[in-house]
Design an enzyme around this catalytic site. Structure first.
Site, PDB file in Angstrom:
ATOM      1  N   GLY A  12      60.450 -39.613  30.979  1.00 11.26           N
ATOM      2  CA  GLY A  12      59.106 -38.648  31.288  1.00 11.26           C
ATOM      3  C   GLY A  12      58.229 -38.492  30.116  1.00 11.26           C
ATOM      4  O   GLY A  12      58.548 -38.806  28.742  1.00 11.26           O
ATOM      5  N   GLY A 115      68.028 -38.989  27.786  1.00 14.55           N
ATOM      6  CA  GLY A 115      68.595 -40.228  28.284  1.00 14.55           C
ATOM      7  C   GLY A 115      68.186 -41.509  27.388  1.00 14.55           C
ATOM      8  O   GLY A 115      68.938 -42.439  27.095  1.00 14.55           O
ATOM      9  N   ASP A 138      61.252 -30.348  27.524  1.00 15.16           N
ATOM     10  CA  ASP A 138      62.426 -29.345  27.984  1.00 15.16           C
ATOM     11  C   ASP A 138      63.170 -28.991  26.375  1.00 15.16           C
ATOM     12  O   ASP A 138      63.662 -27.950  26.323  1.00 15.16           O
ATOM     13  CB  ASP A 138      63.544 -30.217  28.381  1.00 15.16           C
ATOM     14  CG  ASP A 138      63.045 -30.756  29.552  1.00 15.16           C
ATOM     15  OD1 ASP A 138      61.950 -30.592  30.234  1.00 15.16           O
ATOM     16  OD2 ASP A 138      63.453 -31.767  30.220  1.00 15.16           O
ATOM     17  N   ARG A 173      50.989  -7.637  43.848  1.00 15.20           N
ATOM     18  CA  ARG A 173      51.925  -8.481  44.353  1.00 15.20           C
ATOM     19  C   ARG A 173      52.869  -9.052  43.529  1.00 15.20           C
ATOM     20  O   ARG A 173      52.752  -8.818  42.140  1.00 15.20           O
ATOM     21  CB  ARG A 173      51.121  -9.971  44.802  1.00 15.20           C
ATOM     22  CG  ARG A 173      50.295  -9.990  46.008  1.00 15.20           C
ATOM     23  CD  ARG A 173      49.671 -11.172  46.256  1.00 15.20           C
ATOM     24  NE  ARG A 173      48.821 -11.338  47.473  1.00 15.20           N
ATOM     25  CZ  ARG A 173      48.076 -12.132  47.725  1.00 15.20           C
ATOM     26  NH1 ARG A 173      47.805 -12.976  46.850  1.00 15.20           N
ATOM     27  NH2 ARG A 173      47.305 -12.090  48.798  1.00 15.20           N
ATOM     28  N   GLN A 285      52.096 -29.401  33.161  1.00  8.17           N
ATOM     29  CA  GLN A 285      52.973 -28.959  32.003  1.00  8.17           C
ATOM     30  C   GLN A 285      52.960 -30.108  31.184  1.00  8.17           C
ATOM     31  O   GLN A 285      53.402 -30.043  29.814  1.00  8.17           O
ATOM     32  CB  GLN A 285      54.318 -28.256  32.337  1.00  8.17           C
ATOM     33  CG  GLN A 285      53.893 -26.972  32.989  1.00  8.17           C
ATOM     34  CD  GLN A 285      55.343 -26.423  33.477  1.00  8.17           C
ATOM     35  OE1 GLN A 285      56.175 -25.634  33.285  1.00  8.17           O
ATOM     36  NE2 GLN A 285      55.424 -26.816  34.816  1.00  8.17           N
ATOM     37  N   ARG A 286      52.993 -31.432  31.587  1.00 13.89           N
ATOM     38  CA  ARG A 286      53.380 -32.735  30.827  1.00 13.89           C
ATOM     39  C   ARG A 286      52.013 -33.440  30.613  1.00 13.89           C
ATOM     40  O   ARG A 286      52.102 -34.563  29.908  1.00 13.89           O
ATOM     41  CB  ARG A 286      54.172 -33.489  31.589  1.00 13.89           C
ATOM     42  CG  ARG A 286      55.811 -33.172  31.266  1.00 13.89           C
ATOM     43  CD  ARG A 286      56.837 -34.063  31.721  1.00 13.89           C
ATOM     44  NE  ARG A 286      56.411 -35.435  32.184  1.00 13.89           N
ATOM     45  CZ  ARG A 286      57.140 -36.008  33.105  1.00 13.89           C
ATOM     46  NH1 ARG A 286      58.164 -35.238  33.750  1.00 13.89           N
ATOM     47  NH2 ARG A 286      56.634 -37.207  33.552  1.00 13.89           N
TER      48      ARG A 286
HETATM   49  O1  F6P Z   1      62.056 -34.044  31.002  1.00 11.86           O
HETATM   50  C1  F6P Z   1      60.820 -33.545  31.439  1.00 11.86           C
HETATM   51  C2  F6P Z   1      60.820 -33.155  32.778  1.00 11.86           C
HETATM   52  O2  F6P Z   1      59.524 -32.810  33.055  1.00 11.86           O
HETATM   53  C3  F6P Z   1      61.495 -32.219  33.221  1.00 11.86           C
HETATM   54  O3  F6P Z   1      61.197 -30.849  32.757  1.00 11.86           O
HETATM   55  C4  F6P Z   1      61.483 -32.285  34.681  1.00 11.86           C
HETATM   56  O4  F6P Z   1      62.575 -31.833  35.514  1.00 11.86           O
HETATM   57  C5  F6P Z   1      61.400 -33.902  34.842  1.00 11.86           C
HETATM   58  O5  F6P Z   1      60.954 -34.190  33.640  1.00 11.86           O
HETATM   59  C6  F6P Z   1      60.577 -34.412  36.185  1.00 11.86           C
HETATM   60  O6  F6P Z   1      60.947 -35.626  36.043  1.00 11.86           O
HETATM   61  P1  F6P Z   1      59.757 -36.710  36.850  1.00 11.86           P
HETATM   62  O7  F6P Z   1      58.246 -36.582  36.093  1.00 11.86           O
HETATM   63  O8  F6P Z   1      60.309 -37.934  36.869  1.00 11.86           O
HETATM   64  O9  F6P Z   1      59.549 -36.085  38.213  1.00 11.86           O
END
Ligand code: F6P
Length: 358
Positions: A12, A115, A138, A173, A285-286
């Site tokens: 990812g 991985g 992560d 809430r 978040q990414r």
């Molecule tokens: O390993 C990074 C991550 O963003 C995890 O936090 C999340 O579970 C996973 O990748 C999501 O993966 P993908 O982008 O393949 O859906």
């Protein structure tokens, strides 16, 4: 003879990949000038298997410090399938070795998560000169205190929590914010504390809904009609924690959900009567530009990796240890992951602050 250095980004994407590529390249060109040639492999191990590569020009590494994603492209190529010959009849390991040879590489730098590191170790075992660099939001790579991408994700996740706070307060809430992190709770723990969450649920500490609701009701008795929950995507309750992952996922699928978030929100409404909403920032978040922290870390890791290339120190991955950049042997860390230990100081902080961990 020019040194030929291969680079790839696998798994990812995350903020800081380009900053790390830039750190590696600038440091290599700085020290070796024309004596080095960088070969970019496209789309991670997929590109290595399929022979997708190009000689990079120094200017390709300029202007990318602040850019999210990866200029090389990336793909998930599962480690467990590396030795499996599929319908295409391609022997992936043999193909990767052949393309490494075809590119006439002195070494290959693999930027990625758990991985990626397993495959990096496999290739090192096959005799290739490999250096890993630990990337992931992560923060779960064994042997390093921090990975690049993590702090950028903490910033984004914290902002998500900050932004739902106002609605939670105005409407009295509960807001349940689901955060990424796979099997590790680091991102949720850090963002939860930074965002002032009242309840933080992480995979390492199975929760009970009774404890969660008791914490919400305690706050209501104190006149705080709203509560913020930071819930890791991998969170599970105590009953699920005793099940195998496959059984847990099957049961969840039967009930129409994959993570615990929706169920938690529904149970809070049923058991406390407090209106509850969920928020899933997901891949936000990414995404985007790396934080200043990650730009510095990426540059440190990249520069250190370049030094390892110069020294011919292979079969390693770059790591932060005791606040200093160093390296670990791939053979010692690949295949292990770093989860939040029960004794971690940040859990102690959370508990002292009266944050419920479920
Ligand atoms: O390993 C990074 C991550 O963003 C995890 O936090 C999340 O579970 C996973 O990748 C999501 O993966 P993908 O982008 O393949 O859906």
């Amino acid at each position: 003879m020019k040194r030929r250095v291969g680079i790839l980004t696998s798994g990812g994407d995350c903020p800081g990949l380009n900053a790390t590529l830039r750190g590696i390249a600038k440091a290599l060109y700085q020290r070796m000038g024309d004596g080095v040639e960088i070969i970019g492999v496209s789309n991670g191990y997929h590109g290595l298997i399929n022979g997708q590569w190009r000689v990079m020009q120094p200017q390709e590494f300029s202007g990318i410090l602040t850019v999210g994603g990866t200029i090389l492209g990336t793909k998930r190529t599962p480690f467990k399938l590396m030795r499996v010959v599929g319908e295409d009849r391609v022997d992936k390991v043999a193909a990767m070795k052949a393309h490494y040879k075809e590119m006439k590489l002195d070494c290959l730098l693999c930027l990625g998560g758990n991985g990626t590191h397993k495959t990096a170790e496999l290739l090192a075992g096959e005799g290739l000169n490999i250096i890993g660099l630990p990337k992931t939001i992560d923060n779960d790579i064994y042997g390093t205190e921090v990975t690049f991408g993590f702090h950028s994700a903490v910033d984004i996740a914290t902002e998500a929590i900050d932004r739902v706070h106002t609605t939670a307060g105005s409407h009295s809430r509960c807001m349940v914010v689901e955060l990424m992190g796979n099997k590790a709770g680091w991102l949720t723990l850090y963002a939860g504390i930074a965002g002032g969450a009242d309840i933080i649920l992480i995979p390492e500490l199975p929760y009970t809904i009774e404890n969660v609701c008791a914490a919400i009701e305690r706050r209501a008795e104190q006149g705080k009609g709203f509560s913020i929950l930071a819930v890791a995507e991998g969170a599970c309750d105590a009953r699920e924690a005793r099940m195998k992952r496959s059984e847990r996922m099957r049961r969840r699928a039967e009930q129409g959900y994959t993570t615990a978030t929706n169920r938690i929100a529904r149970q809070i409404e049923e058991l406390t009567g407090i209106e509850t909403r969920i928020c899933v920032p997901g891949h936000m978040q990414r995404g985007g530009s790396p934080s200043p922290y990650d730009r510095v870390l990426a540059t440190q890791f990249g520069a250190y990796a370049a030094k390892m290339v110069e020294d011919g120190n292979y079969g390693i991955t770059i790591a932060m240890k005791g606040g200093h950049v160093g390296e670990n042997r791939l053979a010692e860390v690949a295949g292990k992951s770093r989860l939040v230990p029960e004794s971690h100081g940040m859990l102690e902080v959370a508990r002292r602050m009266g944050i419920s961990m479920g």
